[in-house]
Scaffold this active site. Structure first.
Site, PDB file in Angstrom:
ATOM      1  N   CYS A   1       1.340  -1.641  -0.264  1.00  0.00           N
ATOM      2  CA  CYS A   1       0.100   0.340   0.139  1.00  0.00           C
ATOM      3  C   CYS A   1       0.842   0.980  -0.516  1.00  0.00           C
ATOM      4  O   CYS A   1       0.436   1.983  -1.122  1.00  0.00           O
ATOM      5  CB  CYS A   1      -0.948   0.054   1.200  1.00  0.00           C
ATOM      6  SG  CYS A   1      -1.476  -1.315   1.363  1.00  0.00           S
TER       7      CYS A   1
HETATM    8  C1  BEZ Z   1       0.452  -4.222   2.009  1.00  0.00           C
HETATM    9  O1  BEZ Z   1      -0.093  -3.908   1.043  1.00  0.00           O
HETATM   10  O2  BEZ Z   1       1.968  -4.565   1.737  1.00  0.00           O
HETATM   11  C2  BEZ Z   1      -0.085  -5.597   2.425  1.00  0.00           C
HETATM   12  C3  BEZ Z   1      -1.785  -5.222   2.991  1.00  0.00           C
HETATM   13  C4  BEZ Z   1      -2.579  -6.435   3.460  1.00  0.00           C
HETATM   14  C5  BEZ Z   1      -1.974  -7.822   3.489  1.00  0.00           C
HETATM   15  C6  BEZ Z   1      -1.132  -7.422   2.747  1.00  0.00           C
HETATM   16  C7  BEZ Z   1      -0.178  -7.405   1.913  1.00  0.00           C
END
Ligand code: BEZ
Length: 211
Positions: free
Chosen positions: A45
């Protein structure tokens, strides 16, 4: 709630990192992208939000406003923005909606219990100036989105909204386009003065008409 292409994007009022917004008013007369991310302070994210900030000029050229959303609260978003700016060499320049009650996430069907039961998946909604949903994409949490592809789709949507063409596989700005099947071959020369090539009676190609 299931949202389908052509539906009016649900309107809502929400707190964001740039103040409270009424979504339709905030969109104004232009195009919009609403995209969800599962959680603040997560690695994928962080890269996605930074990428969109760094693409601001490309979105502005196309008259598109961007807005992100997650179910984390405003204070969390505000702290995380410092990390996004620091790690992605950007300055956050668009709002993030705080949706701790999941009102907006539920309205847009962004919670997929079989994928992430209390978080949003990576949804993208492209909304036209008429407030209708023009495209939606859903990615799992493990796969970051390709925002070059989203810009490419916007180019196609904006072109096909104004001309009687469609865009073929892997099309990008400047490539030849497909004349839509509703146009008879004998009517093409008047409508597409740049010319056309008939590969099959149903497959007629013409140079991108707005260039
Ligand atoms: C991420 O943004 O890295 C992420 C968020 C939730 C689960 C897995 C990865």
């Amino acid at each position: 709630m299931t949202i389908r292409l052509g539906d009016t994007a649900p309107d809502f009022t929400a707190k964001t990192t740039e103040g409270t917004i009424e979504f339709h008013k905030w969109l104004g007369d232009g195009w919009g992208i609403l995209f969800s991310h599962p959680k603040d302070y997560t690695p994928v994210c962080t890269t996605e939000l930074g990428r969109v900030a760094n693409l601001k000029g490309e979105f502005e050229k196309r008259n598109v406003k961007t807005i992100a959303i997650s179910v984390d609260p405003l204070e969390s978003h505000k702290g995380w923005i410092n990390d996004i700016n620091e790690t992605q060499s950007c300055t956050m320049n668009y709002p993030i909606i705080a949706d701790p009650d999941r009102n907006v996430a539920t309205m847009y069907g962004m919670i997929h219990p079989n994928a992430l039961d209390n978080l949003t998946v990576r949804s993208v909604f492209i909304i036209g100036p008429d407030k209708k949903v023009k495209l939606q994409l859903t990615y799992p949490a493990s796969t970051g989105r390709n925002f070059d592809e989203i810009l490419r789709v916007i180019d196609s949507l904006q072109l096909t909204a104004n001309y009687q063409v469609a865009t073929p596989a892997d099309w990008k700005h400047g490539d030849d386009c497909v004349v839509i099947p509703a146009i008879k071959t004998e009517d093409i020369p008047a409508k597409f003065p740049k010319g056309f090539k008939e590969i099959k009676p149903y497959l007629r190609m013409t140079p991108q008409p707005d260039l």
